[in-house]
Design a protein around this motif. Structure first.
Motif, mmCIF file in Angstrom:
data_model
loop_
_atom_site.group_PDB
_atom_site.id
_atom_site.type_symbol
_atom_site.label_atom_id
_atom_site.label_comp_id
_atom_site.label_asym_id
_atom_site.label_seq_id
_atom_site.Cartn_x
_atom_site.Cartn_y
_atom_site.Cartn_z
ATOM 1 N N MET A 1 37.093 15.320 -34.350
ATOM 2 C CA MET A 1 36.002 16.174 -33.976
ATOM 3 C C MET A 1 34.609 15.534 -33.691
ATOM 4 O O MET A 1 34.226 14.734 -34.461
ATOM 5 C CB MET A 1 36.091 17.388 -34.913
ATOM 6 N N ALA A 2 33.974 16.071 -32.641
ATOM 7 C CA ALA A 2 32.668 15.546 -32.531
ATOM 8 C C ALA A 2 31.784 15.879 -33.777
ATOM 9 O O ALA A 2 32.070 16.808 -34.440
ATOM 10 C CB ALA A 2 32.148 16.368 -31.170
ATOM 11 N N SER A 3 30.884 15.031 -33.918
ATOM 12 C CA SER A 3 29.942 14.892 -35.105
ATOM 13 C C SER A 3 28.764 15.850 -34.836
ATOM 14 O O SER A 3 28.216 16.299 -35.878
ATOM 15 C CB SER A 3 29.523 13.632 -35.253
ATOM 16 N N THR A 4 28.276 15.878 -33.735
ATOM 17 C CA THR A 4 27.092 16.789 -33.513
ATOM 18 C C THR A 4 27.301 17.667 -32.420
ATOM 19 O O THR A 4 28.132 17.583 -31.323
ATOM 20 C CB THR A 4 25.950 15.944 -33.409
ATOM 21 N N THR A 5 26.364 18.787 -32.384
ATOM 22 C CA THR A 5 26.258 19.693 -31.089
ATOM 23 C C THR A 5 24.920 20.125 -31.234
ATOM 24 O O THR A 5 24.271 19.897 -32.248
ATOM 25 C CB THR A 5 27.196 21.031 -31.187
ATOM 26 N N SER A 6 24.478 20.577 -30.186
ATOM 27 C CA SER A 6 23.085 20.940 -29.991
ATOM 28 C C SER A 6 22.942 22.388 -29.077
ATOM 29 O O SER A 6 23.792 22.754 -28.404
ATOM 30 C CB SER A 6 22.374 19.979 -29.203
ATOM 31 N N ASP A 7 21.790 22.900 -29.005
ATOM 32 C CA ASP A 7 21.542 23.973 -28.084
ATOM 33 C C ASP A 7 21.212 23.590 -26.706
ATOM 34 O O ASP A 7 21.105 24.484 -25.795
ATOM 35 C CB ASP A 7 20.067 24.976 -28.692
ATOM 36 N N SER A 8 21.274 22.132 -26.556
ATOM 37 C CA SER A 8 21.230 21.647 -25.165
ATOM 38 C C SER A 8 22.366 21.132 -24.993
ATOM 39 O O SER A 8 22.395 20.274 -23.744
ATOM 40 C CB SER A 8 20.075 20.932 -25.009
ATOM 41 N N VAL A 219 25.507 29.215 -28.821
ATOM 42 C CA VAL A 219 26.336 28.038 -28.910
ATOM 43 C C VAL A 219 27.008 28.092 -30.048
ATOM 44 O O VAL A 219 26.421 28.384 -31.140
ATOM 45 C CB VAL A 219 25.439 26.744 -28.579
ATOM 46 N N PRO A 220 28.203 27.885 -30.192
ATOM 47 C CA PRO A 220 28.859 27.981 -31.791
ATOM 48 C C PRO A 220 29.029 26.504 -32.260
ATOM 49 O O PRO A 220 28.785 25.354 -31.488
ATOM 50 C CB PRO A 220 30.398 27.934 -31.164
ATOM 51 N N VAL A 221 28.923 26.457 -33.416
ATOM 52 C CA VAL A 221 29.371 25.193 -34.149
ATOM 53 C C VAL A 221 30.530 25.184 -35.057
ATOM 54 O O VAL A 221 30.759 26.326 -35.638
ATOM 55 C CB VAL A 221 27.960 24.950 -35.260
ATOM 56 N N PHE A 222 31.132 24.263 -35.013
ATOM 57 C CA PHE A 222 32.535 24.394 -35.625
ATOM 58 C C PHE A 222 32.775 23.345 -36.995
ATOM 59 O O PHE A 222 31.740 22.568 -37.114
ATOM 60 C CB PHE A 222 33.503 23.803 -34.738
ATOM 61 N N ARG A 223 33.614 23.603 -37.580
ATOM 62 C CA ARG A 223 33.882 23.019 -38.907
ATOM 63 C C ARG A 223 33.834 21.543 -38.611
ATOM 64 O O ARG A 223 34.507 20.797 -37.834
ATOM 65 C CB ARG A 223 35.103 23.559 -39.611
ATOM 66 N N GLY A 224 32.939 20.695 -39.413
ATOM 67 C CA GLY A 224 32.783 19.456 -39.380
ATOM 68 C C GLY A 224 31.663 18.824 -38.282
ATOM 69 O O GLY A 224 31.317 17.807 -38.329
ATOM 70 N N GLN A 225 31.273 19.874 -37.690
ATOM 71 C CA GLN A 225 29.921 19.406 -36.687
ATOM 72 C C GLN A 225 28.577 19.566 -37.550
ATOM 73 O O GLN A 225 28.694 20.352 -38.278
ATOM 74 C CB GLN A 225 30.049 20.407 -35.540
ATOM 75 N N GLN A 226 27.669 18.726 -37.197
ATOM 76 C CA GLN A 226 26.414 18.957 -37.560
ATOM 77 C C GLN A 226 25.725 19.586 -36.276
ATOM 78 O O GLN A 226 25.654 19.007 -35.361
ATOM 79 C CB GLN A 226 25.745 17.693 -37.945
ATOM 80 N N PHE A 227 24.878 20.781 -36.721
ATOM 81 C CA PHE A 227 23.862 21.301 -35.316
ATOM 82 C C PHE A 227 22.659 20.409 -35.513
ATOM 83 O O PHE A 227 22.162 20.055 -36.503
ATOM 84 C CB PHE A 227 23.816 22.542 -35.699
ATOM 85 N N GLN A 228 22.222 19.789 -34.288
ATOM 86 C CA GLN A 228 20.614 19.236 -34.011
ATOM 87 C C GLN A 228 20.170 19.825 -33.039
ATOM 88 O O GLN A 228 20.537 20.255 -31.973
ATOM 89 C CB GLN A 228 21.093 17.817 -33.674
#
Length: 271
Positions: A1-8, A219-228
């Motif tokens: 799973m991807a480690s980070t996600t963002s509002d962009s 934007v959704p954030v999934f288990r295991g992801q960190q939001f940045q």
């Protein structure tokens, strides 16, 4: 799973672009319905106009929900979330909600006793009708866009692998939207937030409040992801903390003033 996600995230950008395209088509069709309103027969022609606009809202709301579901599926795939999940599509707004919004938009077109009328209500009829149609554009856009946003929020609530969501605001968004976007991820519960989360980031609060003509997304954030936070949202957060935090009841005014002075992306109406 991807480690980070963002509002962009790229997916969020594509979804917001698709929603803007949908809004352009909605407003085109909405303006085509103006022909139904006869200024000399408002009592007889406004109600049928409201009925036709309601049907238009339902039609476009269904497309808005589908676009949002496609976006959510794409974000889930990008995050390499295990298992399957079917996004539940949010329902179009109830007829009474659309009718109430349109009646609010057209409330100033009716003739009133001059002694009781506001300055706006004393304007010539053509001016009042044009203002009413502008308001109708705004409320209709919100009704349709809200269905897409609710589809994502509803999916986060029901998807066991989703833990949070965050607001996505445009660079030229208003001060309220920038403030809400700067809050980052809002978690479903304290349990899904994790030990590093602040209490301010649990619950829905105002992150899911939207105004007329608002093009923000979620934007959704999934288990295991960190939001940045994106660089621009992080900058908004810095501005808030330096100039507005710690002033209960006055934060938004101070934040708006600070944005005008220190944000490179101008607020609406400031240029």
């Amino acid at each position: 799973m991807a480690s980070t996600t963002s509002d962009s995230s790229p997916g969020a950008g594509r979804w917001r672009a698709a929603q803007r395209g949908l809004t352009a088509l909605l407003l085109r069709d909405l303006r085509g319905l103006r022909r139904l309103i006869n200024p000399s027969r408002l009592q007889a022609t406004v109600p049928p106009w409201i009925e036709e606009v309601n049907a238009l809202v339902v039609q476009y709301a269904e497309v808005s929900a589908t676009l949002a579901a496609d976006f959510y599926d794409g974000e889930r795939e990008t995050a390499e979330v295990p298992g399957t999940f079917t996004v539940p599509l949010a329902d179009p707004p109830p007829e009474e909600q659309t009718e109430a919004s349109l009646r609010w938009a057209t409330k100033d077109v009716w003739d009133r006793d001059p002694d009781m009328a506001t300055t706006v209500q004393l304007e010539p009829l053509d001016v009042r009708i044009e203002a009413a149609m502008s308001k109708a554009d705004g409320v209709t856009q919100k009704l349709v866009a809200d269905v897409g946003r609710e589809t994502v929020r509803q999916a986060v609530r029901e998807d066991r692998e989703a833990v949070a969501y965050a607001r996505v605001a445009a660079l030229g968004a208003c001060s309220f939207c920038k403030l809400m976007a700067s809050r980052g991820a809002v978690y479903r519960t304290a349990g899904t937030a994790g030990r590093d989360a602040n209490d301010l980031f649990s619950g829905e609060a105002s992150v899911v409040k939207f105004h007329n003509n608002c093009h923000c997304g979620i934007v959704p954030v999934f288990r295991g992801q960190q939001f940045q936070l994106s660089p621009h949202a992080a900058r908004w957060d810095e501005i808030y903390r330096e100039y507005a935090q710690g002033h209960p009841g006055d934060q938004l005014r101070l934040f708006r003033r600070a944005l005008a002075e220190h944000d490179e992306h101008p607020l609406p109406g400031s240029h």
